[in-house]
Design a protein around this motif. Structure first.
Motif, PDB file in Angstrom:
ATOM      1  N   VAL A 127       0.839  -1.196   0.000  1.00 27.95           N
ATOM      2  CA  VAL A 127       0.000   0.000   0.000  1.00 27.95           C
ATOM      3  C   VAL A 127       0.874   1.246   0.000  1.00 27.95           C
ATOM      4  CG1 VAL A 127      -1.665   1.343   1.351  1.00 27.95           C
ATOM      5  CG2 VAL A 127      -1.953  -1.134   1.125  1.00 27.95           C
ATOM      6  N   SER A 128       1.925   1.239   0.811  1.00 30.63           N
ATOM      7  CA  SER A 128       2.848   2.374   0.868  1.00 30.63           C
ATOM      8  C   SER A 128       3.518   2.594  -0.481  1.00 30.63           C
ATOM      9  CB  SER A 128       3.907   2.141   1.954  1.00 30.63           C
ATOM     10  OG  SER A 128       4.823   3.209   2.005  1.00 30.63           O
ATOM     11  N   ASN A 129       3.827   1.508  -1.187  1.00 31.55           N
ATOM     12  CA  ASN A 129       4.455   1.600  -2.504  1.00 31.55           C
ATOM     13  C   ASN A 129       3.542   2.328  -3.486  1.00 31.55           C
ATOM     14  OD1 ASN A 129       5.615  -0.753  -5.026  1.00 31.55           O
ATOM     15  ND2 ASN A 129       6.496   1.174  -4.390  1.00 31.55           N
ATOM     16  N   VAL A 130       2.260   1.981  -3.474  1.00 34.72           N
ATOM     17  CA  VAL A 130       1.311   2.599  -4.407  1.00 34.72           C
ATOM     18  C   VAL A 130       0.964   4.024  -3.980  1.00 34.72           C
ATOM     19  CG1 VAL A 130      -1.010   2.451  -5.398  1.00 34.72           C
ATOM     20  CG2 VAL A 130       0.339   0.376  -5.084  1.00 34.72           C
ATOM     21  N   VAL A 131       0.781   4.242  -2.676  1.00 38.42           N
ATOM     22  CA  VAL A 131       0.305   5.545  -2.197  1.00 38.42           C
ATOM     23  C   VAL A 131       1.465   6.510  -1.936  1.00 38.42           C
ATOM     24  CG1 VAL A 131      -0.981   6.740  -0.391  1.00 38.42           C
ATOM     25  CG2 VAL A 131      -1.765   4.510  -1.211  1.00 38.42           C
ATOM     26  N   ASN A 132       2.372   6.140  -1.016  1.00 38.59           N
ATOM     27  CA  ASN A 132       3.419   7.074  -0.580  1.00 38.59           C
ATOM     28  C   ASN A 132       4.533   7.248  -1.604  1.00 38.59           C
ATOM     29  OD1 ASN A 132       2.107   7.506   1.876  1.00 38.59           O
ATOM     30  ND2 ASN A 132       3.103   5.770   2.835  1.00 38.59           N
ATOM     31  N   ASP A 133       5.030   6.130  -2.167  1.00 41.07           N
ATOM     32  CA  ASP A 133       6.126   6.247  -3.130  1.00 41.07           C
ATOM     33  C   ASP A 133       5.691   7.021  -4.364  1.00 41.07           C
ATOM     34  OD1 ASP A 133       7.892   4.922  -1.519  1.00 41.07           O
ATOM     35  OD2 ASP A 133       7.581   2.962  -2.421  1.00 41.07           O
ATOM     36  N   ALA A 134       4.488   6.734  -4.849  1.00 40.59           N
ATOM     37  CA  ALA A 134       3.992   7.456  -6.023  1.00 40.59           C
ATOM     38  C   ALA A 134       3.826   8.942  -5.712  1.00 40.59           C
ATOM     39  CB  ALA A 134       2.669   6.863  -6.498  1.00 40.59           C
ATOM     40  N   ALA A 135       3.347   9.273  -4.498  1.00 38.50           N
ATOM     41  CA  ALA A 135       3.184  10.678  -4.104  1.00 38.50           C
ATOM     42  C   ALA A 135       4.546  11.364  -3.980  1.00 38.50           C
ATOM     43  CB  ALA A 135       2.430  10.765  -2.782  1.00 38.50           C
ATOM     44  N   THR A 136       5.564  10.635  -3.513  1.00 42.05           N
ATOM     45  CA  THR A 136       6.921  11.194  -3.424  1.00 42.05           C
ATOM     46  C   THR A 136       7.438  11.576  -4.804  1.00 42.05           C
ATOM     47  OG1 THR A 136       7.427   9.893  -1.443  1.00 42.05           O
ATOM     48  CG2 THR A 136       9.295  10.717  -2.703  1.00 42.05           C
ATOM     49  N   VAL A 137       7.193  10.715  -5.780  1.00 43.75           N
ATOM     50  CA  VAL A 137       7.628  10.994  -7.154  1.00 43.75           C
ATOM     51  C   VAL A 137       6.860  12.187  -7.720  1.00 43.75           C
ATOM     52  CG1 VAL A 137       7.784  10.071  -9.498  1.00 43.75           C
ATOM     53  CG2 VAL A 137       8.289   8.605  -7.538  1.00 43.75           C
ATOM     54  N   GLN A 138       5.565  12.266  -7.412  1.00 42.03           N
ATOM     55  CA  GLN A 138       4.775  13.415  -7.863  1.00 42.03           C
ATOM     56  C   GLN A 138       5.364  14.707  -7.302  1.00 42.03           C
ATOM     57  OE1 GLN A 138       1.278  14.211  -5.773  1.00 42.03           O
ATOM     58  NE2 GLN A 138       0.261  15.368  -7.399  1.00 42.03           N
ATOM     59  N   GLY A 139       5.744  14.680  -6.020  1.00 44.96           N
ATOM     60  CA  GLY A 139       6.358  15.858  -5.402  1.00 44.96           C
ATOM     61  C   GLY A 139       7.664  16.239  -6.079  1.00 44.96           C
ATOM     62  N   LEU A 140       8.439  15.242  -6.466  1.00 44.27           N
ATOM     63  CA  LEU A 140       9.695  15.499  -7.179  1.00 44.27           C
ATOM     64  C   LEU A 140       9.423  16.247  -8.479  1.00 44.27           C
ATOM     65  CD1 LEU A 140      12.787  14.943  -7.630  1.00 44.27           C
ATOM     66  CD2 LEU A 140      12.078  12.876  -8.836  1.00 44.27           C
ATOM     67  N   ILE A 141       8.404  15.819  -9.203  1.00 43.63           N
ATOM     68  CA  ILE A 141       8.095  16.420 -10.503  1.00 43.63           C
ATOM     69  C   ILE A 141       7.519  17.818 -10.342  1.00 43.63           C
ATOM     70  CG2 ILE A 141       6.639  16.217 -12.558  1.00 43.63           C
ATOM     71  CD1 ILE A 141       6.778  13.161 -12.145  1.00 43.63           C
ATOM     72  N   THR A 142       6.548  17.959  -9.461  1.00 43.53           N
ATOM     73  CA  THR A 142       5.802  19.214  -9.375  1.00 43.53           C
ATOM     74  C   THR A 142       6.494  20.288  -8.538  1.00 43.53           C
ATOM     75  OG1 THR A 142       4.537  18.369  -7.477  1.00 43.53           O
ATOM     76  CG2 THR A 142       3.601  18.042  -9.663  1.00 43.53           C
ATOM     77  N   ALA A 143       7.424  19.902  -7.698  1.00 45.80           N
ATOM     78  CA  ALA A 143       8.068  20.888  -6.816  1.00 45.80           C
ATOM     79  C   ALA A 143       9.581  20.915  -6.991  1.00 45.80           C
ATOM     80  CB  ALA A 143       7.704  20.596  -5.359  1.00 45.80           C
ATOM     81  N   ASN A 144      10.232  19.800  -6.741  1.00 42.31           N
ATOM     82  CA  ASN A 144      11.694  19.785  -6.676  1.00 42.31           C
ATOM     83  C   ASN A 144      12.364  20.088  -8.012  1.00 42.31           C
ATOM     84  OD1 ASN A 144      11.107  17.007  -4.571  1.00 42.31           O
ATOM     85  ND2 ASN A 144      11.592  19.060  -3.862  1.00 42.31           N
ATOM     86  N   LEU A 145      11.999  19.360  -9.066  1.00 43.79           N
ATOM     87  CA  LEU A 145      12.649  19.559 -10.365  1.00 43.79           C
ATOM     88  C   LEU A 145      12.300  20.929 -10.944  1.00 43.79           C
ATOM     89  CD1 LEU A 145      12.320  16.033 -12.030  1.00 43.79           C
ATOM     90  CD2 LEU A 145      14.266  17.024 -10.809  1.00 43.79           C
ATOM     91  N   THR A 146      11.058  21.360 -10.753  1.00 46.48           N
ATOM     92  CA  THR A 146      10.650  22.687 -11.225  1.00 46.48           C
ATOM     93  C   THR A 146      11.448  23.771 -10.516  1.00 46.48           C
ATOM     94  OG1 THR A 146       8.431  21.810 -11.545  1.00 46.48           O
ATOM     95  CG2 THR A 146       8.673  24.196 -11.579  1.00 46.48           C
ATOM     96  N   GLN A 147      11.596  23.614  -9.214  1.00 46.46           N
ATOM     97  CA  GLN A 147      12.351  24.585  -8.430  1.00 46.46           C
ATOM     98  C   GLN A 147      13.802  24.634  -8.885  1.00 46.46           C
ATOM     99  OE1 GLN A 147      11.865  24.785  -3.999  1.00 46.46           O
ATOM    100  NE2 GLN A 147      14.036  24.256  -4.019  1.00 46.46           N
ATOM    101  N   MET A 148      14.389  23.470  -9.122  1.00 48.80           N
ATOM    102  CA  MET A 148      15.781  23.425  -9.569  1.00 48.80           C
ATOM    103  C   MET A 148      15.947  24.118 -10.918  1.00 48.80           C
ATOM    104  SD  MET A 148      17.081  19.614  -8.520  1.00 48.80           S
ATOM    105  CE  MET A 148      18.723  19.938  -9.144  1.00 48.80           C
ATOM    106  N   MET A 149      15.011  23.892 -11.830  1.00 43.68           N
ATOM    107  CA  MET A 149      15.111  24.519 -13.142  1.00 43.68           C
ATOM    108  C   MET A 149      14.985  26.035 -13.022  1.00 43.68           C
ATOM    109  SD  MET A 149      12.973  23.631 -16.608  1.00 43.68           S
ATOM    110  CE  MET A 149      11.387  23.876 -15.794  1.00 43.68           C
TER     111      MET A 149
END
Length: 589
Positions: A127-149
């Motif tokens: 459940v954590s793999n589907v819910v938390n890990d996927a949400a972590t990746v979403q955060g990377l895309i929508t916040a972290n990588l955008t901020q770095m760029m």
């Protein structure tokens, strides 16, 4: 999986590179987000430039066009707001679309994996793999990588402006940067290690919660509520300790970083102030320099270093996601597989061997045939292979050697979905869902009418019990049917199987949870259910299978006896001993 394994997996899967491939279907949204991010970063440099220009004009005594600057600032604010709004909407859309697509793929793939996958992996972690890990990746895309760029674009533009103002002053403002980076790198590994320990401990906590709540009846039955509460609190205290430790590390990091930033600002003020007093640069230019160097150099550097930890955690999450998606499914349709025709019900096991673990066969050369409409009973001690035979018939596994055929077709050569739609199962432990009774029964056939659902319930002897509930068929039964008795849950499962109208029926200890009175009441419904269908009945209670067309006795994965009830009693083998023992116990009861 432990931290070391996650890092190893991250290296193996090269997650960030693969993430780029995963984002290709969303390339249009990615391009829009990139353009908006770059534009917003460039607009972010306008306020200090305007401020510096105003101060320089004031210093020189030049008139200031107030209306012009007001319009300039208002226009900038509107443009900045529109860009921010567009970026927020675009990033949210990209993040949610990617998240939905990723979770959908993971859940679809998981559901098609063999049962061994779920036996080896704790439900909470899945459940954590589907819910938390996927949400972590979403955060990377929508916040972290955008901020770095955005920070990268700003940093390049700021350095260009600062170098044009004064290269020596620029060098002085950057002199502290290596120490700044060293400070963050020295704290990076401890912070990363603590973050991973927090994730592992959190997964353990989720697993414990899921496990104990699913087994709440056992917990209450043995009066272990206090013990489980203490156990859970012990885990949460460990998690709290890790979070406090992580907070302390972060506090030290930022205290040192702020001190270094203050030192760099002091150097710039000292040298820049000297240049301003000597008339080599204007006061407004010094204000612009200070604003850009303090706010737009160290800020991006800090954010870049800070984002390394979320990126590392996202890489570990991506590695776990890709490990799940890349888990091979051995139960796949043959390339030339065709849909299963309407089953007549001729089932054969032809020299079937099967092993869950290599070198440890569970079934050994099983030869068995069930003609259309026959009832075949499987008898034997626990671990003899009875349930394994039914799982092979469902094609949850494929034989290690030999083959299982239905109407002469090897199950490996037909489309699995079209086959399973014609097979019904009533297991020993009936799984019901936290929805209405009507929807639970309709699970057997989605297009069933209300009248058909109620007819199935009547045939399963559960209709009257349902009607006594406050909301009747619209009653929500609670997770796993906790509002129903064991016998009622079992009859619900039988109603669901009746509604599905399968051609092959598997009853795995279907009446074992029922009392004798309920079992007798239900037996006629089961007889009706099995009539005209090829049925496989796994039973320890031998009184329920005396009418079977053939009874197969298994010992350690081998068929040792086969025949009707009367024939097996004459053989005076294991079946006769088991039956006589149960009969004797029943007479003494």
């Amino acid at each position: 999986m432990d931290q070391t394994a996650d890092y190893a997996a991250a290296r193996e899967y090269k997650p960030l590179k693969r993430l780029v491939q995963e984002l290709k279907p969303f390339r249009g949204l990615v391009a829009i987000c990139a353009v908006l991010t770059i534009s917003q970063s460039a607009f972010g440099l306008l306020p200090p430039i305007i401020l510096g220009d105003i101060v320089n004009k004031l210093q020189k005594g030049e008139p200031i066009n107030t209306i012009f600057y007001l319009l300039y600032i208002a226009g900038f604010a509107i443009a900045q707001g529109l860009l921010g709004y567009g970026l927020a909407v675009s990033m949210a859309t990209l993040g949610q679309r990617f998240l939905i697509a990723l979770r959908d793929r993971m859940l679809w793939h998981m559901q098609r994996l063999p049962l061994t996958y779920f036996e080896k992996n704790q439900t909470g972690k899945l459940v954590s793999n589907v819910v938390n890990d996927a949400a972590t990746v979403q955060g990377l895309i929508t916040a972290n990588l955008t901020q770095m760029m955005g920070d990268f674009v700003q940093l390049v533009l700021v350095l260009f402006i600062l170098l044009r103002i004064n290269p020596i002053l620029t060098a002085m403002s950057l002199i502290i940067t290596p120490l700044y980076i060293w400070n963050f790198r020295s704290f990076y590994k401890p912070l990363q290690r603590t973050s991973d320990e927090i994730r592992v401990k959190r997964d353990v906590m989720y697993g414990q919660m899921q496990e104990k709540l699913a087994g709440i009846q056992t917990v209450k039955g043995f009066g272990q509520e206090r013990y489980e509460a203490r156990s859970f609190m012990s885990t949460t205290r460990e998690l709290m300790g890790l979070n406090v430790y992580q907070g302390g590390l972060g506090g030290k990091l930022w205290t040192i970083a702020d001190a270094m930033c203050g030192l760099a600002t002091g150097l710039v003020l000292w040298y820049g102030g000297t240049l301003a007093m000597e008339g080599k640069i204007g006061a407004g230019t010094l204000v612009l320099f200070l604003s850009l160097s303090v706010g737009y150099i160290y800020g991006p550097v800090v954010r870049f270093l800070v984002v390394l930890d979320p990126i590392a955690r996202a890489q570990a999450a991506l590695a776990r996601i890709f490990r799940t998606l890349d888990t091979p499914n051995p139960i796949v349709d043959d390339e030339n597989a065709e849909p299963m025709h309407e089953i007549k019900g001729l089932v054969k096991f032809e020299n079937v061997w099967f092993e869950y673990e290599p070198g440890q066969p569970v079934l050994k050369g099983i030869e068995m045939e069930a003609k259309p409409g026959q009832t075949v009973a499987l008898v034997g001690f626990s671990g003899s292979g009875k349930t394994t035979i039914t799982t092979l018939l469902l094609r949850n596994y494929d034989p290690t050697s030999g083959r299982v055929t239905v109407d002469g077709i090897d199950l490996r050569h037909t489309q699995l979905d079209s086959y399973r739609r014609q097979v019904g199962v009533v297991a020993q432990e009936s799984i019901l869902f936290n929805t209405t009774i009507r929807d639970n029964i309709r699970y057997g056939r989605e297009d069933a009418t209300d009248a058909e659902i109620e007819a199935a319930a009547e045939a399963a002897c559960i209709h009257e019990a349902i009607m006594e509930l406050p909301a009747g068929y619209e009653t929500k039964i609670g997770e796993d049917g906790i509002k129903l008795s064991v016998g009622e849950k079992q009859r619900m499962a039988i109603a669901r199987a009746l509604l599905a109208d399968p051609k092959i029926l598997i009853l795995d200890e279907a009446t074992s949870s029922l009392d004798s009175a309920t079992e007798a009441l239900l037996q006629s419904a089961l007889d009706n259910l099995m009539r005209g269908r090829t049925s496989f009945v796994v039973a320890h209670r031998l009184s329920t299978i005396v009418k079977a067309d053939q009874i197969i006795v298994l010992e350690a994965g081998v068929v040792t006896e086969q025949g009707t009830h009367a024939q097996l009693l004459q053989f005076n083998g294991l079946y006769a001993r088991l039956y006589n023992e149960q009969f004797r116990v029943a007479l003494q009861a």
